[in-house]
Structures are given as structure tokens and as C-alpha cells.
Design an enzyme around this catalytic site. Sequence first.
Site, PDB file in Angstrom:
ATOM      1  N   GLU A  28      -0.864  -8.514   5.412  1.00  0.00           N
ATOM      2  CA  GLU A  28      -0.542  -8.728   6.839  1.00  0.00           C
ATOM      3  C   GLU A  28      -1.799  -8.721   7.710  1.00  0.00           C
ATOM      4  O   GLU A  28      -1.763  -9.115   8.864  1.00  0.00           O
ATOM      5  CB  GLU A  28       0.472  -7.676   7.317  1.00  0.00           C
ATOM      6  CG  GLU A  28      -0.067  -6.274   7.610  1.00  0.00           C
ATOM      7  CD  GLU A  28      -0.355  -5.440   6.351  1.00  0.00           C
ATOM      8  OE1 GLU A  28      -0.276  -5.968   5.233  1.00  0.00           O
ATOM      9  OE2 GLU A  28      -0.667  -4.243   6.526  1.00  0.00           O
TER      10      GLU A  28
ATOM     11  N   CYS B 181       0.816  -1.212   0.000  1.00  0.00           N
ATOM     12  CA  CYS B 181       0.000   0.000   0.000  1.00  0.00           C
ATOM     13  C   CYS B 181       0.860   1.277   0.000  1.00  0.00           C
ATOM     14  O   CYS B 181       1.520   1.530  -0.991  1.00  0.00           O
ATOM     15  CB  CYS B 181      -0.992  -0.062   1.153  1.00  0.00           C
ATOM     16  SG  CYS B 181      -2.497   0.841   0.780  1.00  0.00           S
TER      17      CYS B 181
ATOM     18  N   HIS C  65      -3.340  -5.269   1.731  1.00  0.00           N
ATOM     19  CA  HIS C  65      -2.633  -5.503   3.003  1.00  0.00           C
ATOM     20  C   HIS C  65      -2.631  -6.983   3.402  1.00  0.00           C
ATOM     21  O   HIS C  65      -3.442  -7.393   4.237  1.00  0.00           O
ATOM     22  CB  HIS C  65      -3.322  -4.720   4.127  1.00  0.00           C
ATOM     23  CG  HIS C  65      -3.080  -3.248   4.091  1.00  0.00           C
ATOM     24  ND1 HIS C  65      -2.087  -2.627   4.813  1.00  0.00           N
ATOM     25  CD2 HIS C  65      -3.708  -2.268   3.410  1.00  0.00           C
ATOM     26  CE1 HIS C  65      -2.107  -1.340   4.585  1.00  0.00           C
ATOM     27  NE2 HIS C  65      -3.099  -1.088   3.735  1.00  0.00           N
TER      28      HIS C  65
HETATM   29  N1  GLN Z   1      -3.491   6.120   0.148  1.00  0.00           N
HETATM   30  C1  GLN Z   1      -2.492   6.066   1.169  1.00  0.00           C
HETATM   31  C2  GLN Z   1      -1.302   6.923   0.779  1.00  0.00           C
HETATM   32  O1  GLN Z   1      -1.351   7.704  -0.144  1.00  0.00           O
HETATM   33  C3  GLN Z   1      -2.054   4.639   1.437  1.00  0.00           C
HETATM   34  C4  GLN Z   1      -3.050   3.887   2.264  1.00  0.00           C
HETATM   35  C5  GLN Z   1      -2.499   2.650   2.944  1.00  0.00           C
HETATM   36  O2  GLN Z   1      -1.298   2.430   3.057  1.00  0.00           O
HETATM   37  N2  GLN Z   1      -3.392   1.854   3.473  1.00  0.00           N
HETATM   38  O3  GLN Z   1      -0.296   6.841   1.398  1.00  0.00           O
END
Ligand code: GLN
Length: 203
Positions: free
Chosen positions: A173, A77, A171
Site C-alpha cells: 500500500e 506485515c 507493505h
Molecule cells: N514487527 C511488527 C509486529 O510484530 C510488524 C511491523 C509492521 O507491520 N510494519 O507487529
Amino acid sequence: MARVGVLALQGDFPMHEKRLRELGCQVKQVRVPNDLDGLEALIWPGGESTTMTRIMSDELRSALKEFCQTHPVWGTCAGMIMLSQTDPDPRVKTLGIANVHVNRNGWGRQVHSFEGELRVIPELEEKKPCIGMFIRAPRISSMGKDVLTLAWFRDEAVAVAQGNILLTTFHPELTGDDRFHRLFLSWILEPNKNRIVSTGDRN
Ligand code: GLN
């Protein structure tokens, strides 16, 4: 016992640590360049890329860049965003290591977070379905020919690999399904060699 670092500047690092410990790894939190010494691989967790940009020192940024050239690194992410490229935004300075371009909040805002079943390459297939948890997830807008897709949500790539770099927009994890962690740890045995041979039929 694999020695794996988890970047612990901000975000969801405790859950990655937990998963790695369950798999028998020796885990170290990484906050300053010296913390990378002796590590065999690194996970860059999710969180908020604008905050990560703000609190990361120039020294750590260069040390991470160097580490990524020679070791397996996995960004989930926000971690994926930081390793990729994104639309120009003064608040987010990514490392731009992966040949992948992302739209940072491409699936919408926090309220649009969701779970969905993924289609995965045969190496990642198991009896139980693979569920992806997407939290303000980035969306891949383009990627280079050397980037392989490992998982799709609907028909979109959501997990990709380029050499030693693993990127997941979701995610793993958080779901208790550790197949991506196991895949990543298997890369430590053969750094600098992409072990994924099958790319599926819709790369
Ligand atoms: N959209 C978030 C960002 O720009 C990331 C979200 C996440 O890591 N769950 O950092």
C-alpha cells in the site's frame, strides 16, 4: 462496486483505504463485529501485532475467524503475523488461520527496514519492477504444502497465498504499485477458489 473492509484497530489502514478507493471499491473501516456485515473481503493492515492483540475484543476475534473461512482476506506485515502462527509470546495472540509460521521481527529492528526488488510469479509481472517495502517485517520460517509463493526477495518467500488468504511480509500500500491490490480484488469474483496457478520455480 466491491465492498471491502479494512481492519482499523491500529496501524496503516488509511493507505490501504486510499488504494482501494482509487481502484473503485466501496471501503468500510472495521472495528466491531457488525462492521463485517455485507463485506466481500477484508484487509488486515500492518502496524504492531502486540498492540492489535491488546485492543482486540474476543467478539471481534471470533467474528474475524469466521469471516476468514468464507471470504478473501489479506494480511500485510503485522496483519500477516496475526493471521499466521508465530513463536510463543504472551503479548501476541495470533488467529493462526494460515499454515504459515513467521519470525515476527525476522529482518531486524526499525533501523533495518529496507526496500528491495522482488521476483514475482508471471501473473504479477508488469513492465516496472515490483518493489517491496519492508518495515520491521516478519520473516517466514516455515509453511505448509498448500501455501503458494507469489513473490520472493532474494530467494525467500515474501508473499504467499493459501486458499482465500493472501499474506505479504511487506507493505504494497506504500509504494504506489497496486498490483497486489488488483490481484486481491480479483479473488472476490471467485471466493474459495485459489486463482493462482503458477507457483514459480522456487516454492
Ligand atoms: N514487527 C511488527 C509486529 O510484530 C510488524 C511491523 C509492521 O507491520 N510494519 O507487529
